[in-house]
Motif scaffolding. Sequence first.
Motif, PDB file in Angstrom:
ATOM      1  N   ARG A 125       3.749  24.005   0.142  1.00 26.46           N
ATOM      2  CA  ARG A 125       2.785  22.982   0.538  1.00 26.46           C
ATOM      3  C   ARG A 125       3.548  21.671   0.654  1.00 26.46           C
ATOM      4  N   THR A 126       3.398  20.994   1.768  1.00 24.54           N
ATOM      5  CA  THR A 126       4.186  19.779   1.986  1.00 24.54           C
ATOM      6  C   THR A 126       3.314  18.532   1.868  1.00 24.54           C
ATOM      7  N   LEU A 127       3.894  17.512   1.258  1.00 28.31           N
ATOM      8  CA  LEU A 127       3.250  16.203   1.146  1.00 28.31           C
ATOM      9  C   LEU A 127       4.242  15.149   1.597  1.00 28.31           C
ATOM     10  N   CYS A 128       3.739  14.149   2.305  1.00 29.99           N
ATOM     11  CA  CYS A 128       4.584  13.035   2.735  1.00 29.99           C
ATOM     12  C   CYS A 128       4.170  11.789   1.961  1.00 29.99           C
ATOM     13  N   LEU A 129       5.157  11.033   1.478  1.00 27.41           N
ATOM     14  CA  LEU A 129       4.917   9.776   0.758  1.00 27.41           C
ATOM     15  C   LEU A 129       5.367   8.624   1.643  1.00 27.41           C
ATOM     16  N   ALA A 130       4.537   7.587   1.740  1.00 25.12           N
ATOM     17  CA  ALA A 130       4.874   6.440   2.591  1.00 25.12           C
ATOM     18  C   ALA A 130       4.302   5.151   1.994  1.00 25.12           C
ATOM     19  N   TYR A 131       4.816   4.018   2.487  1.00 29.42           N
ATOM     20  CA  TYR A 131       4.312   2.722   2.004  1.00 29.42           C
ATOM     21  C   TYR A 131       4.273   1.728   3.154  1.00 29.42           C
ATOM     22  N   ILE A 132       3.556   0.643   2.940  1.00 32.03           N
ATOM     23  CA  ILE A 132       3.502  -0.447   3.918  1.00 32.03           C
ATOM     24  C   ILE A 132       3.285  -1.756   3.162  1.00 32.03           C
ATOM     25  N   ALA A 155     -10.150  -6.013  -2.663  1.00 32.42           N
ATOM     26  CA  ALA A 155     -10.633  -4.635  -2.828  1.00 32.42           C
ATOM     27  C   ALA A 155     -11.635  -4.247  -1.755  1.00 32.42           C
ATOM     28  N   ASN A 156     -12.222  -5.234  -1.069  1.00 31.26           N
ATOM     29  CA  ASN A 156     -13.208  -4.945  -0.017  1.00 31.26           C
ATOM     30  C   ASN A 156     -12.546  -4.628   1.329  1.00 31.26           C
ATOM     31  N   ASP A 157     -11.267  -4.967   1.441  1.00 33.23           N
ATOM     32  CA  ASP A 157     -10.555  -4.708   2.704  1.00 33.23           C
ATOM     33  C   ASP A 157     -10.157  -3.237   2.801  1.00 33.23           C
ATOM     34  N   ALA A 158     -10.034  -2.773   4.036  1.00 30.58           N
ATOM     35  CA  ALA A 158      -9.633  -1.366   4.259  1.00 30.58           C
ATOM     36  C   ALA A 158      -8.121  -1.234   4.107  1.00 30.58           C
ATOM     37  N   ILE A 159      -7.700  -0.113   3.554  1.00 32.15           N
ATOM     38  CA  ILE A 159      -6.265   0.167   3.439  1.00 32.15           C
ATOM     39  C   ILE A 159      -5.745   0.503   4.832  1.00 32.15           C
ATOM     40  N   PRO A 160      -4.630  -0.103   5.251  1.00 33.47           N
ATOM     41  CA  PRO A 160      -4.097   0.190   6.603  1.00 33.47           C
ATOM     42  C   PRO A 160      -3.852   1.685   6.811  1.00 33.47           C
ATOM     43  N   GLU A 161      -3.989   2.129   8.065  1.00 28.42           N
ATOM     44  CA  GLU A 161      -3.774   3.549   8.383  1.00 28.42           C
ATOM     45  C   GLU A 161      -2.575   3.751   9.301  1.00 28.42           C
ATOM     46  N   GLU A 162      -1.976   2.700   9.792  1.00 30.58           N
ATOM     47  CA  GLU A 162      -0.830   2.809  10.700  1.00 30.58           C
ATOM     48  C   GLU A 162       0.280   1.871  10.226  1.00 30.58           C
ATOM     49  N   GLY A 163       1.484   2.107  10.786  1.00 30.81           N
ATOM     50  CA  GLY A 163       2.610   1.213  10.536  1.00 30.81           C
ATOM     51  C   GLY A 163       3.331   1.435   9.220  1.00 30.81           C
ATOM     52  N   TYR A 164       3.228   2.625   8.658  1.00 30.40           N
ATOM     53  CA  TYR A 164       3.857   2.914   7.365  1.00 30.40           C
ATOM     54  C   TYR A 164       5.352   3.185   7.496  1.00 30.40           C
ATOM     55  N   THR A 165       6.016   3.124   6.353  1.00 33.70           N
ATOM     56  CA  THR A 165       7.431   3.489   6.255  1.00 33.70           C
ATOM     57  C   THR A 165       7.526   4.763   5.425  1.00 33.70           C
ATOM     58  N   CYS A 166       8.133   5.792   5.992  1.00 31.46           N
ATOM     59  CA  CYS A 166       8.231   7.093   5.313  1.00 31.46           C
ATOM     60  C   CYS A 166       9.276   7.027   4.191  1.00 31.46           C
ATOM     61  N   ILE A 167       8.825   7.385   2.973  1.00 27.46           N
ATOM     62  CA  ILE A 167       9.756   7.429   1.825  1.00 27.46           C
ATOM     63  C   ILE A 167      10.407   8.809   1.757  1.00 27.46           C
ATOM     64  N   GLY A 168       9.596   9.849   1.908  1.00 33.48           N
ATOM     65  CA  GLY A 168      10.143  11.205   1.823  1.00 33.48           C
ATOM     66  C   GLY A 168       9.060  12.261   1.932  1.00 33.48           C
ATOM     67  N   ILE A 169       9.531  13.507   1.989  1.00 26.91           N
ATOM     68  CA  ILE A 169       8.643  14.678   2.083  1.00 26.91           C
ATOM     69  C   ILE A 169       8.988  15.624   0.941  1.00 26.91           C
ATOM     70  N   ALA A 185       0.853  -1.204   0.000  1.00 25.46           N
ATOM     71  CA  ALA A 185       0.000   0.000   0.000  1.00 25.46           C
ATOM     72  C   ALA A 185       0.878   1.240   0.000  1.00 25.46           C
ATOM     73  N   HIS A 186       0.490   2.203  -0.813  1.00 29.66           N
ATOM     74  CA  HIS A 186       1.168   3.507  -0.829  1.00 29.66           C
ATOM     75  C   HIS A 186       0.167   4.572  -0.405  1.00 29.66           C
ATOM     76  N   CYS A 187       0.618   5.519   0.389  1.00 33.10           N
ATOM     77  CA  CYS A 187      -0.260   6.637   0.729  1.00 33.10           C
ATOM     78  C   CYS A 187       0.524   7.939   0.657  1.00 33.10           C
ATOM     79  N   LYS A 188      -0.215   9.039   0.433  1.00 31.75           N
ATOM     80  CA  LYS A 188       0.396  10.374   0.465  1.00 31.75           C
ATOM     81  C   LYS A 188      -0.669  11.343   0.957  1.00 31.75           C
ATOM     82  N   GLY A 189      -0.201  12.435   1.538  1.00 29.98           N
ATOM     83  CA  GLY A 189      -1.150  13.431   2.038  1.00 29.98           C
ATOM     84  C   GLY A 189      -0.473  14.430   2.936  1.00 29.98           C
ATOM     85  N   ALA A 190      -1.274  15.040   3.811  1.00 32.21           N
ATOM     86  CA  ALA A 190      -0.755  16.060   4.730  1.00 32.21           C
ATOM     87  C   ALA A 190       0.421  15.496   5.517  1.00 32.21           C
ATOM     88  N   SER A 191       1.556  16.181   5.435  1.00 35.01           N
ATOM     89  CA  SER A 191       2.817  15.625   5.953  1.00 35.01           C
ATOM     90  C   SER A 191       2.749  15.185   7.401  1.00 35.01           C
TER      91      SER A 191
END
Length: 561
Positions: A166-173, A181-195, A119-125
């Motif tokens: 404007r800052t964005l943080c990119l992370a993955y898990i 596709a019915n499962d929820a994307i995790p919200e904790e335990g990510y690894t920070c790639i960069g800002i 999973a990859h996520c990005k958003g408010a740093s």
Amino acid sequence: TLTTNHMTVVKACICGKIKEVDKSSDTKSLFSELPDSVMTMLSQSIFNNTGGDVVINQGGKREILGTPTETAILELGLSLGGDFQAVRKATTLIKVEPFNSAKKRMGVVIQLPGGAFRAHCKGASEIILASCSKYLNDQGNAVPLDSATMAHLNATIESFANEALRTLCLAYIEVADGFSANDAIPEEGYTCIGIVGIKDPVRPGVKESVAICRSAGITVRMVTGDNINTAKAIARECGILTEGGLAIEGPDFRIKSAEEMYELIPKIQVMARSSPLDKHTLVKNLRTTHEEVVAVTGDGTNDAPALHEADIGLAMGIAGTEVAKESADVIILDDNFSTIVTVAKWGRSVYINIQKFVQFQLTVNVVALVVNFSSACLTGSAPLTAVQSLWVNMIMDTLGALALAQNPPNDELMKRTPVGRKGNFISNIMWRNIMGQAIYQFFVIWYLQTEGKTLFAIKGDNSDLVLNTLIFNCFVFCQVFNEVSSREMERINVFKGILNNNVFVAVLGSTVIFQIIIVQFLGDFANTTPLSLKEWFSCIVIGFIGMPIAAIVKLIPVGSQ
């Protein structure tokens, strides 16, 4: 609205190393010391977790599609040597969670060539970073995120934000096997790639426009989803955040009690990390509790409630969604804050032009009604015949409205205080001007009725007809000069810019010409008789005296309400 909406990544912090990304330099070489595994992960995050697209247009050139933020991130990925199509084809997209204004993040789950899920996520740093427990170090390894590194990354976010980025943080898990596709994307335990820090330059003229609003008594408040430091930096650059002004975050604002909000809201100049509900709450409180007239700008579907709640909803014509436009009263075609100042200027101009016309109309009405009614009661006949009264009505309604409603807006309008929610349309200033002119005109007509024959040495069988013609002529010229005086309700100089208003000059000229024709040539129809040059001159002088009287009356101080 305040910025150009042309975003570019100008700074990035990858593996704890801060780099300035300049279009003139080779971006790929800037990150050459970073491990390939990190660059692969960064490209995978940028190209998969996006709402944009990279296409080849009809001219054979590469084109980036998407929102300005997505475009800026994709541009960074391409400048690092990434291949959008190749990266996308290498993995399978399992689930997409679009950007959510409440969570301030977006995410995707992809299946890697070996069958594993990520999973990859990005958003408010600060929000994404808070959900990270690891980060990629300069060897490309995912290591626990200790307090020192967390402090360094938070300081980086703050320094980027203080530069109005404007800052964005990119992370993955790594996601467990069997994800659907019915499962929820995790919200904790990510690894920070960069800002990354994205620059969105302030539009030219915004600071000046905010200053104009301030001088016009309009308070400008910024409500944004950005980081509070970014919001404060942009607000200072625009002149919105001033000394003693309050900047607050949405989560802090929404937990306040009604009493605390009442005290807090007048001081708020910037609200950051706000949700659409925070914006709606702010607007509702300003309108109801503080009884302010509120205008709101918005472009997204989420802004619709606030746009609908406001007195004036201003939707963006370019970036605005159809839902936002439907909820708004005015559409700003160029998405520029400076245009909002033009809207306010035109609104004030229309309002004041209507006030001028009403002032002129009431003066004519009051005098004509009082004179005709009192004369009919006392002498049994009215000085103005039906045709003459119709002509006066035509001057008053049609031509008067046409002349006084055509005054274009000027910069002086933005130095006036706004009309409040409880402001009277017919103000004390208007009543003062109306009464001053009405008393003078009433005195002139009564004096002519009683002493007119002696004053003009009128004798003969048709003396009554001549006197009534003189009264009618004097009354019309009083209205002609009163129309000129009505161009300004407070200023003495009513001639400034008069020749620039062609409609006003044409209406005034045609009124005088038609008056000459009615008096001199339409005697049987209008019940008038031709007047001598001396009598015409006297009528014009009597009408003109109303102008210095109007100027003197304007010197009498009255309240603005």
